[in-house]
Design a protein around this motif. Structure first.
Motif, short mmCIF file in Angstrom:
data_model
loop_
_atom_site.label_atom_id
_atom_site.label_comp_id
_atom_site.label_asym_id
_atom_site.label_seq_id
_atom_site.Cartn_x
_atom_site.Cartn_y
_atom_site.Cartn_z
N ILE A 63 17.38 89.92 53.22
CA ILE A 63 16.92 88.37 53.47
C ILE A 63 18.03 87.73 53.05
CG2 ILE A 63 15.43 86.68 52.84
CD1 ILE A 63 13.04 88.80 52.35
N ASN A 64 18.56 86.84 53.96
CA ASN A 64 19.82 85.80 53.55
C ASN A 64 19.37 85.20 52.31
OD1 ASN A 64 21.40 86.96 55.39
ND2 ASN A 64 21.02 85.30 56.81
N GLY A 65 20.46 84.63 51.58
CA GLY A 65 20.40 83.88 50.43
C GLY A 65 20.13 82.49 50.77
N TYR A 66 19.64 81.63 49.69
CA TYR A 66 19.50 80.15 50.03
C TYR A 66 19.87 79.36 48.84
CZ TYR A 66 15.43 81.28 47.26
OH TYR A 66 14.54 82.12 46.44
N TYR A 67 19.93 77.86 49.09
CA TYR A 67 19.89 77.07 48.10
C TYR A 67 18.96 76.66 47.39
CZ TYR A 67 24.99 76.62 48.85
OH TYR A 67 26.44 76.81 49.01
N ALA A 68 18.82 76.60 46.03
CA ALA A 68 17.51 76.09 45.38
C ALA A 68 17.73 74.99 44.37
CB ALA A 68 16.71 77.19 44.76
N ARG A 69 17.00 74.22 44.03
CA ARG A 69 17.05 73.46 42.76
C ARG A 69 17.13 74.32 41.62
NH1 ARG A 69 17.41 68.43 44.53
NH2 ARG A 69 16.33 67.70 46.18
N PRO A 70 18.12 74.02 40.58
CA PRO A 70 17.99 74.76 39.35
C PRO A 70 16.87 74.47 38.66
CG PRO A 70 19.96 73.39 39.37
CD PRO A 70 19.12 73.14 40.78
N ARG A 71 16.28 75.44 37.78
CA ARG A 71 15.31 75.32 37.04
C ARG A 71 15.70 74.66 35.53
NH1 ARG A 71 11.09 79.68 38.79
NH2 ARG A 71 11.09 79.09 41.24
N ALA A 72 15.18 73.79 34.98
CA ALA A 72 15.73 73.38 33.57
C ALA A 72 15.34 74.68 32.60
CB ALA A 72 14.48 72.20 33.08
N ASN A 73 16.38 74.65 31.82
CA ASN A 73 16.61 75.73 30.52
C ASN A 73 16.22 76.95 31.24
OD1 ASN A 73 16.78 73.69 28.77
ND2 ASN A 73 14.45 73.27 28.73
N ARG A 74 16.56 77.54 32.35
CA ARG A 74 16.49 78.70 32.87
C ARG A 74 17.73 79.06 33.62
NH1 ARG A 74 10.77 80.46 34.90
NH2 ARG A 74 9.50 79.86 32.86
N VAL A 75 18.05 80.48 33.81
CA VAL A 75 19.19 81.28 34.33
C VAL A 75 18.55 82.07 35.29
CG1 VAL A 75 20.88 80.92 32.54
CG2 VAL A 75 19.54 82.80 32.79
N TYR A 76 19.32 82.20 36.57
CA TYR A 76 18.93 83.12 37.52
C TYR A 76 19.44 84.43 37.38
CZ TYR A 76 17.48 85.18 41.92
OH TYR A 76 17.03 85.90 42.89
N VAL A 77 18.60 85.52 37.39
CA VAL A 77 19.08 86.70 37.23
C VAL A 77 19.09 87.31 38.64
CG1 VAL A 77 18.60 89.25 36.03
CG2 VAL A 77 18.18 86.77 34.71
N GLN A 78 20.16 87.94 39.01
CA GLN A 78 20.38 88.41 40.21
C GLN A 78 19.65 89.83 40.55
OE1 GLN A 78 24.17 88.38 41.74
NE2 GLN A 78 23.98 89.21 43.72
N GLY A 79 19.01 89.97 41.54
CA GLY A 79 18.29 91.22 42.05
C GLY A 79 19.45 92.37 42.01
#
Length: 96
Positions: A63-79
């Protein structure tokens, strides 16, 4: 007595439902990630969520990637692919 039997039946069905959701699907070899061009950000500050693998129709599909709004005080951990006893299973990305 009927109430106890009904409660037991409901608990047993609930447990079987949740255990079926927790199954790991695995592959012998990790599939290659397809090459595609990341589109331009749709707005300033947009965060790119990388593409992921999903189990559909008895196999992993990309499933292709996409843009999202960053979440406050959180970081995204890649699969990532993690080794299991029969090969590899995909662990989905998440916000931490």
């Amino acid at each position: 007595m009927k109430t106890i039997a009904k409660t037991g039946l409901i608990l047993a069905l609930s447990a079987s439902l949740f255990t079926s959701c927790a199954a790991d699907y695995y592959v012998a070899e990790r599939p290659a990630e397809p090459v595609y061009v990341r589109p331009a950000a749709p707005y300033p500050g947009a965060y790119w969520i990388p593409g992921e693998w999903a189990w559909r129709g008895g196999r992993y599909v990309y499933i292709n990637g996409y843009y999202a709004r960053p979440r406050a005080n959180r970081v995204y951990v890649q699969g990532y692919w993690h080794p299991v006893s029969h090969g590899y299973a995909w662990h989905r990305g998440y916000w931490r």
